[in-house]
Write an enzyme that holds these catalytic residues in place. Sequence first.
Site, short mmCIF file in Angstrom:
data_model
loop_
_atom_site.label_atom_id
_atom_site.label_comp_id
_atom_site.label_asym_id
_atom_site.label_seq_id
_atom_site.Cartn_x
_atom_site.Cartn_y
_atom_site.Cartn_z
N TYR A 46 0.83 -1.22 0.00
CA TYR A 46 0.00 0.00 0.00
C TYR A 46 0.86 1.27 0.00
O TYR A 46 0.35 2.36 -0.20
CB TYR A 46 -0.93 0.04 1.22
CG TYR A 46 -1.93 -1.08 1.34
CD1 TYR A 46 -2.13 -2.00 0.31
CD2 TYR A 46 -2.68 -1.25 2.50
CE1 TYR A 46 -3.03 -3.03 0.43
CE2 TYR A 46 -3.59 -2.28 2.63
CZ TYR A 46 -3.75 -3.18 1.60
OH TYR A 46 -4.66 -4.21 1.74
N SER A 223 -12.04 4.00 5.56
CA SER A 223 -12.74 5.28 5.45
C SER A 223 -11.83 6.40 5.92
O SER A 223 -11.05 6.21 6.86
CB SER A 223 -14.03 5.29 6.27
OG SER A 223 -14.67 6.54 6.08
N ASN A 232 -19.56 2.93 10.85
CA ASN A 232 -19.10 1.55 10.66
C ASN A 232 -18.80 0.87 12.00
O ASN A 232 -19.10 -0.30 12.19
CB ASN A 232 -17.85 1.53 9.77
CG ASN A 232 -18.13 2.08 8.38
OD1 ASN A 232 -19.29 2.14 7.97
ND2 ASN A 232 -17.10 2.49 7.67
N1 LIG Z 1 -5.72 -8.66 1.76
C1 LIG Z 1 -6.03 -8.09 0.61
O1 LIG Z 1 -5.64 -8.52 -0.49
C2 LIG Z 1 -6.93 -6.90 0.61
C3 LIG Z 1 -7.59 -6.52 -0.56
C4 LIG Z 1 -8.42 -5.41 -0.52
C5 LIG Z 1 -8.58 -4.70 0.66
N2 LIG Z 1 -7.91 -5.09 1.79
C6 LIG Z 1 -8.06 -4.36 3.08
O2 LIG Z 1 -9.45 -4.18 3.32
C7 LIG Z 1 -9.71 -2.80 3.48
C8 LIG Z 1 -11.12 -2.46 3.04
O3 LIG Z 1 -11.32 -2.73 1.67
P1 LIG Z 1 -11.46 -1.57 0.58
O4 LIG Z 1 -10.59 -0.43 0.95
O5 LIG Z 1 -11.26 -2.24 -0.72
O6 LIG Z 1 -12.96 -1.15 0.58
P2 LIG Z 1 -14.16 -1.07 1.62
O7 LIG Z 1 -13.66 -0.85 3.00
O8 LIG Z 1 -15.04 -2.23 1.36
O9 LIG Z 1 -14.88 0.27 1.11
C9 LIG Z 1 -14.21 1.49 1.20
C10 LIG Z 1 -15.03 2.53 0.47
O10 LIG Z 1 -16.28 2.69 1.13
C11 LIG Z 1 -16.44 4.04 1.54
N3 LIG Z 1 -17.11 4.01 2.85
C12 LIG Z 1 -16.62 3.48 4.00
N4 LIG Z 1 -17.53 3.57 4.97
C13 LIG Z 1 -18.63 4.20 4.43
C14 LIG Z 1 -19.88 4.59 4.95
N5 LIG Z 1 -20.22 4.34 6.22
N6 LIG Z 1 -20.76 5.22 4.11
C15 LIG Z 1 -20.42 5.46 2.81
N7 LIG Z 1 -19.24 5.11 2.26
C16 LIG Z 1 -18.35 4.48 3.07
C17 LIG Z 1 -15.06 4.63 1.60
O11 LIG Z 1 -15.09 6.01 1.33
P3 LIG Z 1 -14.71 7.11 2.48
O12 LIG Z 1 -13.25 6.97 2.74
O13 LIG Z 1 -15.11 8.40 1.84
O14 LIG Z 1 -15.56 6.78 3.69
C18 LIG Z 1 -14.36 3.87 0.46
O15 LIG Z 1 -14.66 4.48 -0.76
C19 LIG Z 1 -8.60 -2.13 2.66
O16 LIG Z 1 -8.48 -0.77 2.95
C20 LIG Z 1 -7.42 -2.97 3.04
O17 LIG Z 1 -6.93 -2.60 4.30
C21 LIG Z 1 -7.09 -6.18 1.79
#
Ligand SMILES: NC(=O)c1ccc[n+]([C@@H]2O[C@H](COP(=O)([O-])OP(=O)(O)OC[C@H]3O[C@@H](n4cnc5c(N)ncnc54)[C@H](OP(=O)(O)O)[C@@H]3O)[C@@H](O)[C@H]2O)c1
Length: 261
Positions: A46, A223, A232
């Site tokens: 990252y 977020s 959340n």
């Molecule tokens: N191990 C792996 O291969 C892997 C792969 C993918 C992800 N991950 C981990 O998992 C974490 C989460 O996955 P992700 O980042 O893909 O996506 P996510 O957490 O599923 O979604 C994040 C998105 O949702 C929005 N959001 C969050 N809470 C919200 C709410 N209450 N209302 C409206 N919008 C909301 C955020 O925008 P805002 O910031 O504007 O709130 C952002 O655009 C990653 O950050 C990473 O740490 C790991």
Amino acid sequence: MSGHDLPFELPAVGLGTWQMWGRAAERGVCDAIELGYRLIDTAAAYQNEEAVGAGIRSSGIDPGELLVVTKFPEEDAGREREILRTSLDLLGVERIDLWLVHAPLDAAGSLRIWERFVEAHEEGLVRAIGVSNFLPEQVDDLVRASGVVPAVNQIAFGPHYYDADVAPHHAAHGIVLQAHSPFSENNLAHPVLRAIADRHGCTVRQVLLRWHRAHGVSAVVKSVSRTHLTENLDAAGHPLAPADVAALDRLGFNPTPGQRA
Ligand SMILES: NC(=O)c1ccc[n+]([C@@H]2O[C@H](COP(=O)([O-])OP(=O)(O)OC[C@H]3O[C@@H](n4cnc5c(N)ncnc54)[C@H](OP(=O)(O)O)[C@@H]3O)[C@@H](O)[C@H]2O)c1
């Protein structure tokens, strides 16, 4: 077969930091800790470990109260110790709480990385070791070949690709499941999800986090908004009715065509 127990509990919701960089990442991590988050998930890939570390320090939290998860990029196989030292330096912590192999290679490649993970764990550089994005059969291969069970497998786990066999498989090994991408990998517009949210007067994202809780699976959510962070964290505190959980489970076997997020 030596089991590898997780020496701490994963909180229901942790902070994900993918695509958070620089000052925004530092502020987001600091805000999340202030609001009550106690697990921060990052990865060498990252390219934000330094900012995440700065956010941890600016929050003023006692490092012993926080769980820091980072991941080793599998494409850097052979450089495990060097990458671990860099993660420790950038994050500014003495130990990583949970160090994950970011994704599998072929069985022999994953095993070579895993052997280095086991050494780092035995030397006390990391409190626990695990994997990410491993399929059950890849977990089986690793356990069979190494004799050391990963403490955690962090995977995409959500209603739209729910596989009822995964959790029991992992539980049988004593592996804790952790969900990534609870929102970005699901179809937030699905009518079943929307109907449940409308009935409960909450958002579809809150329903999703309650579904994770119902399955006993913690989630990491990204977020940078204090409002979203609070929403959340609060969501996982409310249970979802068993009938709603079952209705969402069925989406995994019958996703609405063309609507998968
Ligand atoms: N191990 C792996 O291969 C892997 C792969 C993918 C992800 N991950 C981990 O998992 C974490 C989460 O996955 P992700 O980042 O893909 O996506 P996510 O957490 O599923 O979604 C994040 C998105 O949702 C929005 N959001 C969050 N809470 C919200 C709410 N209450 N209302 C409206 N919008 C909301 C955020 O925008 P805002 O910031 O504007 O709130 C952002 O655009 C990653 O950050 C990473 O740490 C790991």
